[in-house]
Design a protein around this motif. Structure first.
Motif: not given
Lengths: 293, 174
Positions: A143-144, A146-147, A151, A155, A177, A190-192, A194
């Motif tokens: 998860r780290h 991917e976030v 966002s 990256f 964010v 919020v939903t990113l 992806k």
């Protein structure tokens, strides 16, 4: 073309001469510009380190004085511990390295002493980095990363080029964010945006980082005669050339490269040249960012 | 022996600081990213993924305010280590100085130090202690503060980011 050829020949000769410098000279000569350029933005770094490091660059005799390195370590460690809550980890490592130079300068054989510092500081910092990753659930399930890919502007290049995310979607994620964390925000979730490719890259980055950092910790912490110790330089060089192509933390990369140079046996000048190349790449990797900005 | 101890000192310092940082992360909700423990890039719970919500209590009620630039260091500390003590220290700082009511939102959005959550709501700007209230502006007496520290919580499946309160604290007023 002849002037260019002459320049290349001269450059190679100078590079070979630099790689053949004594270890203590290399350690101190490479550390001083690091301190001048990347120690920190606070006034005490800018002023006091210039007063200490510039004379040391110009006067070779000063570089072997333990007093110089004591003063540098006091400035660095005071500054870093004074604002520990905002300092990046590699700043602490820079402070320990300066302290290591002081301790080595006090010893009977400074060259051997600084090699001891380099080996243990690399091994320990990668050990703690690996332990943190192993005990953190949102690291292990990717998860780290991917976030971060979705966002974090650092990256963006990877997410856009390798991950196939559009720049608009990445910008929308960053705006989401930012709104969420705004002092006057009202949103609670919020939903990113992806895609699957980014997820796969996040998984790859997660395990690659764990493997390379854990591998470096083992290679540097085991005794020199053990098999993993043979991988010290290949692993550290691979880390430098891959990690900092994505995460542009020049100060950290430079410091690790200095330690790599110091630990390279005198009869392997090509390995030292590879570390010099890694230092140059730390800056070259930032060029695409400059164009994006 | 003395020589070995001398050479081991930087590494021993690194170990001591890193272990101390791990203990603090476990007991005080300190972010793994800071404090010399080498926990950067091990979690999304970085200080940048933490934020504060601050209110000042006035006779007319609570008003949400942005942390003034003068207190950014205290705010950073409170985000990194959201203990009651750190939040209260920030709260007590917000009680100092002069809060003035702005007639309208001149520069909407975060970062200007003044914006209100909604245009219809009151918003306040902080001025350093001793500052004379500019003509045409109304001073709002502050009775106390309330500070909340929040962090992101990242969903396992859908990449949703919700927020989770880490700690809060209130101060009493002057």
């Amino acid at each position: 073309m002849k002037p260019l050829g002459d320049f290349v020949d001269a450059f190679r000769a100078h590079l070979a001469a630099a790689a053949a410098l004594p270890v203590w000279e290399l350690a101190t000569l490479l550390t001083l510009p690091l301190l001048l350029l990347h120690a920190g933005e606070e006034w005490y770094f800018k002023v006091l380190l210039v007063l200490l490091c510039v004379p040391a660059l110009l006067l070779p005799g000063l570089r072997s004085r333990s007093t110089l390195w004591l003063a540098v370590s006091v400035v660095l460690l005071f500054g870093y511990f004074n604002r520990w809550y905002s300092m990046d980890n590699h700043k602490f490592l820079t402070g320990y390295w300066a302290l290591g130079l002081y301790c080595a300068a006090l010893s009977k054989d400074p060259a051997a002493g600084i090699r001891v510092q380099a080996r243990w500081l690399i091994g320990l910092c990668f050990l703690f980095a690996t332990v943190w990753k192993l005990i953190t659930p949102d690291y292990l399930d990717a998860r780290h990363f991917e976030v971060a890919l979705l966002s974090d502007s650092r990256f963006e290049g990877v997410a856009a080029t390798a991950g196939g995310m559009s720049r608009q979607d990445l910008r929308a994620n960053r705006e989401s964010v930012t709104r969420l964390a705004s002092w006057n925000g009202t949103e609670e979730k919020v939903t990113l945006r992806k895609n699957d490719r980014v997820r796969r890259i996040a998984v790859l980055l997660t395990w690659w980082t764990l493997a390379i950092e854990g591998g470096i910790a083992v290679a540097f912490l085991v005794p020199a005669g053990w098999a993993p110790a043979r991988l010290r330089h290949p692993a550290l060089l691979v880390f430098l050339f891959t990690t900092y192509a994505i995460a542009h933390v020049v100060g950290y990369g430079w410091l690790l490269a200095i330690m790599g140079v110091v630990l390279t046996p005198d009869d392997r000048p090509r390995t030292r040249v590879l570390y010099f190349a890694a230092m140059a790449c730390l800056y070259l990797f930032m060029i695409p960012d400059a164009f994006r900005a | 022996m003395k020589e070995r101890l001398n050479l081991a000192f930087p590494s021993l310092l690194l170990i001591a600081v890193a272990v101390f940082q791990m203990v603090r992360a476990g007991t005080l909700q300190q972010s793994a990213w800071k404090g010399g423990g080498f926990g950067m890039f091990s979690t999304s719970d970085a200080p940048s993924a933490r934020f504060l919500r601050c209110w000042v209590r006035t006779p007319e009620g609570e008003v949400r305010v942005e942390t003034p630039p003068d207190f950014q260091e205290l705010a950073r500390l409170a985000r990194t280590v959201p203990t009651r003590e750190n939040l209260e220290r920030l709260g007590r700082s917000l009680e100092t100085g002069v809060w003035i009511e702005m007639p309208a939102d001149p520069l909407p959005g975060p970062g200007n130090g003044t914006a209100a959550p909604h245009a219809s709501e009151v918003y306040l700007m902080w001025l350093p202690p001793g500052t004379r209230v500019p003509e045409g502006f109304l001073e709002r007496p502050v009775l106390g503060t309330r500070i909340e520290a929040w962090k992101w919580r990242v969903g396992r499946e859908d990449m949703s980011i919700s927020i989770e309160k880490l700690a809060d604290a209130a101060t009493g007023g002057r």
